[in-house]
Design a protein around this motif. Structure first.
Motif: not given
Length: 316
Positions: A32-34, A56-61, A65-68, A71-76
């Motif tokens: 929900d926060l995302i 800030t975190y030395g990582e690609d957002l 997101l891909e890691k977290e 399925s369809d939610f990740e894709r959109i």
């Protein structure tokens, strides 16, 4: 006409990054926060968030997101967070692969983007895939389809409103003659459709309609199942009335047995900031159901929530 609702008090990119970081930590991801952050930031703001996150975190957002997500939610979410040219490059690459081949997507990107946007897509494609977009399109297609798609995807059309009525009349005649003779793949048909400005084409097609008593797409329905003819009709519709094209794609995506999630995500992610309000009007006009209600009925969970936020729903 963007459907994105950006908050009146906009947090800084640093604050957004901090909140996103929080969403990824702890027990389980806070979807929900995302949604509350990313679905309410425009392209420029999302770009700042990505840059800030990397600093800030030395990582690609996107990788986070891909890691977290899945399925369809990740894709959109991923499609939405990508830079527009990058998103198109990614979608076009998918459309040229054997397993996800989709010539309709190639036509859509080639015909509904402005010339400069299409040029940026081709640049982004080279950076990302170390090949040119046109070589991949040429390699993965053949015959008449290749003959249409390569010039379409490499076109840099004039964007202005200047129109020649004489030219419109003479090219309407050429199109009518070739189509009447069933020479659908004639060089002149392809030349007109792949090089003329959208304003000029509209004038030509109006002449076609008025002088010969039929809309051109009716005359191109010679064989409804012929893929080349289908792509020709899509080319014409996408160049002249893109909102009609997208409303139809959404209707087919939602009304299938089992939703076509890819088509739904593609259209919403790529049009939410451009002409989603017009697409919604067209969808309602054609289907007598508001688009948000159709999406709410057909999707669920975080995926459905994200789609509804992006199209700027009422109370679906």
């Amino acid at each position: 006409m963007s459907s994105i609702k950006v908050p009146d008090h906009l947090p800084s990119p640093a604050e957004d990054c901090e909140q996103l970081r929080k969403a990824f930590q702890g027990w389980g991801t806070n979807e929900d926060l995302i949604i509350s952050i990313l679905a309410h930031r425009n392209a420029a703001q999302r770009s700042l968030i990505r840059n800030n996150y990397a600093e800030t975190y030395g990582e690609d957002l996107l990788k986070e997101l891909e890691k977290e997500l899945s399925s369809d939610f990740e894709r959109i979410v991923l499609l939405w967070t990508l830079e527009p040219a990058d998103r198109d490059a990614f979608m076009v690459n998918e459309a040229t692969k054997r397993l996800t081949s989709n010539n309709l997507v190639l036509v859509e990107v080639a015909c509904t983007r402005k010339s400069i946007e299409l040029f940026k897509v081709r640049q982004a494609y080279q950076v990302r895939f170390k090949r040119s977009l046109e070589e991949d399109v040429a390699y993965h297609t053949s015959g008449d389809i290749r003959k249409l798609l390569v010039p379409l995807i490499t076109s840099l059309r004039y964007e202005g409103d200047e129109v020649s009525k004489t030219l419109a009349k003479s090219e309407a005649k050429i199109l009518h003659e070739k189509i009447a003779d069933k020479e659908f793949n004639h060089d002149e048909v392809i030349r007109i459709l792949t090089t003329r400005s959208k304003a000029q084409l509209l004038a030509t097609l109006n002449h076609y309609n008025n002088d010969y008593g039929n809309a051109i797409n009716k005359d191109l329905k010679d064989d409804p199942n012929d893929e080349y003819l289908k792509l020709l009709r899509t080319t014409i519709k996408s160049l002249t009335f893109p909102e009609r094209h997208f409303a139809k794609i959404l209707r087919l995506a939602i009304n299938k047995l089992g939703t076509d999630e890819w088509a739904l995500a593609r259209v919403v992610a790529s049009r939410a900031e451009i002409d989603m309000e017009r697409i919604k009007e067209e969808y309602y006009r054609r289907n007598s159901v508001p688009l948000d209600r159709a999406i709410a009925k057909d999707t669920s969970g975080d995926y459905g929530k994200m789609l509804l936020e992006l199209i700027g729903h009422g109370d679906a």
